[in-house]
Design an enzyme around this catalytic site. Structure first.
Site, PDB file in Angstrom:
ATOM      1  NE  ARG A 120     -12.471 -48.377   6.217  1.00 41.46           N
ATOM      2  CZ  ARG A 120     -11.876 -46.924   6.531  1.00 41.46           C
ATOM      3  NH1 ARG A 120     -10.266 -47.258   6.796  1.00 41.46           N
ATOM      4  NH2 ARG A 120     -12.282 -45.752   6.329  1.00 41.46           N
ATOM      5  CG  PHE A 158       1.497 -56.532 -20.028  1.00 42.84           C
ATOM      6  CD1 PHE A 158       2.563 -56.436 -20.640  1.00 42.84           C
ATOM      7  CD2 PHE A 158       1.023 -55.927 -19.383  1.00 42.84           C
ATOM      8  CE1 PHE A 158       3.597 -55.371 -20.628  1.00 42.84           C
ATOM      9  CE2 PHE A 158       2.327 -55.880 -18.073  1.00 42.84           C
ATOM     10  CZ  PHE A 158       3.504 -54.955 -18.681  1.00 42.84           C
ATOM     11  CG  ASP A 203      -7.657 -56.354  -1.067  1.00 37.96           C
ATOM     12  OD1 ASP A 203      -7.655 -57.147  -1.667  1.00 37.96           O
ATOM     13  OD2 ASP A 203      -8.460 -54.970  -2.465  1.00 37.96           O
ATOM     14  CG  HIS A 232      -7.221 -50.577  -9.238  1.00 37.09           C
ATOM     15  ND1 HIS A 232      -8.157 -51.819  -9.536  1.00 37.09           N
ATOM     16  CD2 HIS A 232      -6.810 -50.560  -7.734  1.00 37.09           C
ATOM     17  CE1 HIS A 232      -8.076 -52.177  -9.091  1.00 37.09           C
ATOM     18  NE2 HIS A 232      -8.102 -51.976  -7.659  1.00 37.09           N
ATOM     19  CB  THR A 286       1.600 -58.060 -26.154  1.00 37.09           C
ATOM     20  OG1 THR A 286       2.685 -59.124 -26.409  1.00 37.09           O
ATOM     21  CG2 THR A 286       1.692 -58.071 -24.586  1.00 37.09           C
ATOM     22  CG  ASP A 338      -6.111 -56.702  -4.729  1.00 41.20           C
ATOM     23  OD1 ASP A 338      -7.220 -56.011  -4.379  1.00 41.20           O
ATOM     24  OD2 ASP A 338      -5.488 -55.582  -3.859  1.00 41.20           O
TER      25      ASP A 338
END
Length: 424
Positions: free
Chosen positions: A267, A184, A261, A138, A187, A173
């Site tokens: 969680r 990016f 996750d 992130h 590109t 994720d």
């Protein structure tokens, strides 16, 4: 068939940092995963390395120097001095990125391991490089975000681009890999594929209509999903889209972010994958025999994070491991069953077959519209690091070098106070 060469990068200090009480990100999970890998004996099937901490110079290949200087100077003891900068760089007590002791040191350790893995892959020293402390997807150029401060993924991809014309980034994720996609976005040398929860969910980006801009149009591939994704539906979407990318894009290297996750019981994450369903994606990527950097990412039920990354390490080295957790320093974390594998939760999959089929068709059509794999002009490859050679005679450490005179002749004179190994 030759054995896959796997390099494993782990720094013993990386699990000692603490984001603060009640914060869901626990670097301690890295120690749990490492000790499971030791307990199962998986480490014997890999080349294990202690990575170097990334330097400021290496991290400024993507991040702004002013932002990194802020991370270096700011601490819980002097927060008031940096109030305006904390707002500007999205860090501090009112954000999800607290300023904790050693925040830049933690980031440099995770980043250094990813860079070391990328360098080994680029130089052909291994086939797969593993860094479970990396995958912090992130972080932006001048902004912390989503528990991430330095984007090790972007820096590793930049290292791979020194050698490879095209690099594929895959993100499994539960959150959208927005920092890497943004870096990016314009590109055609980097394609990003992200499968994630979309809607009222952090970071709020990653709709299938976000496909890139300028030269990168069509090279950002997003699969926006709803809660309850299970092994079968996830695999049925991932595999055909990945296959089409390999056909159209033909990457020279792959970076795979394996955020934990997205497995059941997390969680923060609402998906319902088992360890085997998540690892099936890792195994499928491995089957293509393309140099691959495997990274960690999210994951907030730490005993399950350790289970997943240990199991995926065993998949990468092709070692069968039993379901019973071996005794290790953190054995009690796996109570009450002390078993490796998890069962999926009894929850509804909110992704209908029709909606998943529509997403798959849309992404395949996006990839079909690309005009083949882009090429780049070949140039001399810059060195990964500056290597300083020792030109002095290493065979005899006691032999003195020439004196620092104009003509460099004569021997150095011993100082009266110089220490010796032996005393008469």
């Amino acid at each position: 068939m030759t054995k896959t060469r796997v390099s494993y990068f782990y720094h013993p200090e990386v699990g000692h940092f603490y984001y603060g009480p009640s914060h869901p990100m626990k670097p301690h999970r890295l120690k749990l995963a490492h000790h499971l890998i030791l307990g199962y004996g998986i480490y014997k099937e890999m080349d294990c390395y202690r990575p170097h901490p990334a330097t400021m110079g290496e991290m400024t290949q993507f991040h702004s120097e002013e932002y990194l200087q802020f991370l270096a100077k700011c601490s819980p003891d002097n927060l008031r001095q940096y109030h305006s900068q904390m707002q500007r760089f999205n860090a501090g007590e009112y954000t999800d990125c607290p300023v904790f002791d050693g925040v830049l040191e933690f980031s440099s350790l995770s980043t250094g391991a990813s860079l070391d893995g990328a360098v080994q892959l680029a130089q052909g020293q291994c086939d797969i490089a593993v860094n479970w402390s990396g995958g912090l997807h992130h972080a932006k150029k001048s902004e912390a975000s989503g528990f991430c401060y330095v984007n090790d993924i972007v820096l590793a991809i930049l290292e791979l681009l020194k050698v490879h014309a095209r690099v594929l980034y895959i993100d499994i994720d539960v959150h959208h890999g927005d920092g890497v996609e943004e870096a990016f976005y314009c590109t055609d040398r980097v394609m990003t594929l992200s499968l994630h929860k979309y809607g009222d969910f952090f970071p709020g980006t990653g709709h299938s209509s976000e496909t890139g801009a300028k030269e990168g149009t069509g090279f950002s591939v997003n699969a926006p999903l709803q809660s309850g994704m299970c092994d079968r539906t996830y695999g049925d979407l991932f595999k055909p889209v990945f296959d089409k990318i390999m056909e159209v894009f033909q990457p020279g290297a792959i970076v795979l972010q394996c955020g934990a996750d997205s497995i059941a019981g997390d969680r923060l994450g609402p998906f319902n994958l088992t360890l085997k369903g998540h690892a099936a994606c890792v195994e499928y990527v491995k089957s293509k025999n393309v140099p691959t950097l495997v990274l960690g990412g999210g994951g907030y039920t730490i005993r399950n994070v350790a289970r997943l990354w240990c199991y995926e390490t065993s998949v990468l080295v092709e070692k069968e491991i039993p379901n019973e957790i071996p005794f290790n320093d953190y054995y009690e974390y796996y109570a009450p069953d002390f078993e490796l594998h998890l069962k999926g939760e009894d929850k509804e999959n909110q992704n209908s077959p029709e909606s998943l089929e529509a997403i798959k068709i849309e992404l395949l059509q996006q990839l079909q519209n690309l005009q083949g794999a882009p090429s780049v002009q070949m140039q001399e490859v810059p060195p990964p690091y500056e290597v300083i050679e020792n030109t002095e005679d290493e065979d005899d450490p006691d032999k003195r070098s020439k004196a620092k005179t104009r003509i460099g002749d004569g021997d150095r004179k011993a100082h009266d106070a110089e220490l010796y190994d032996q005393v008469d």
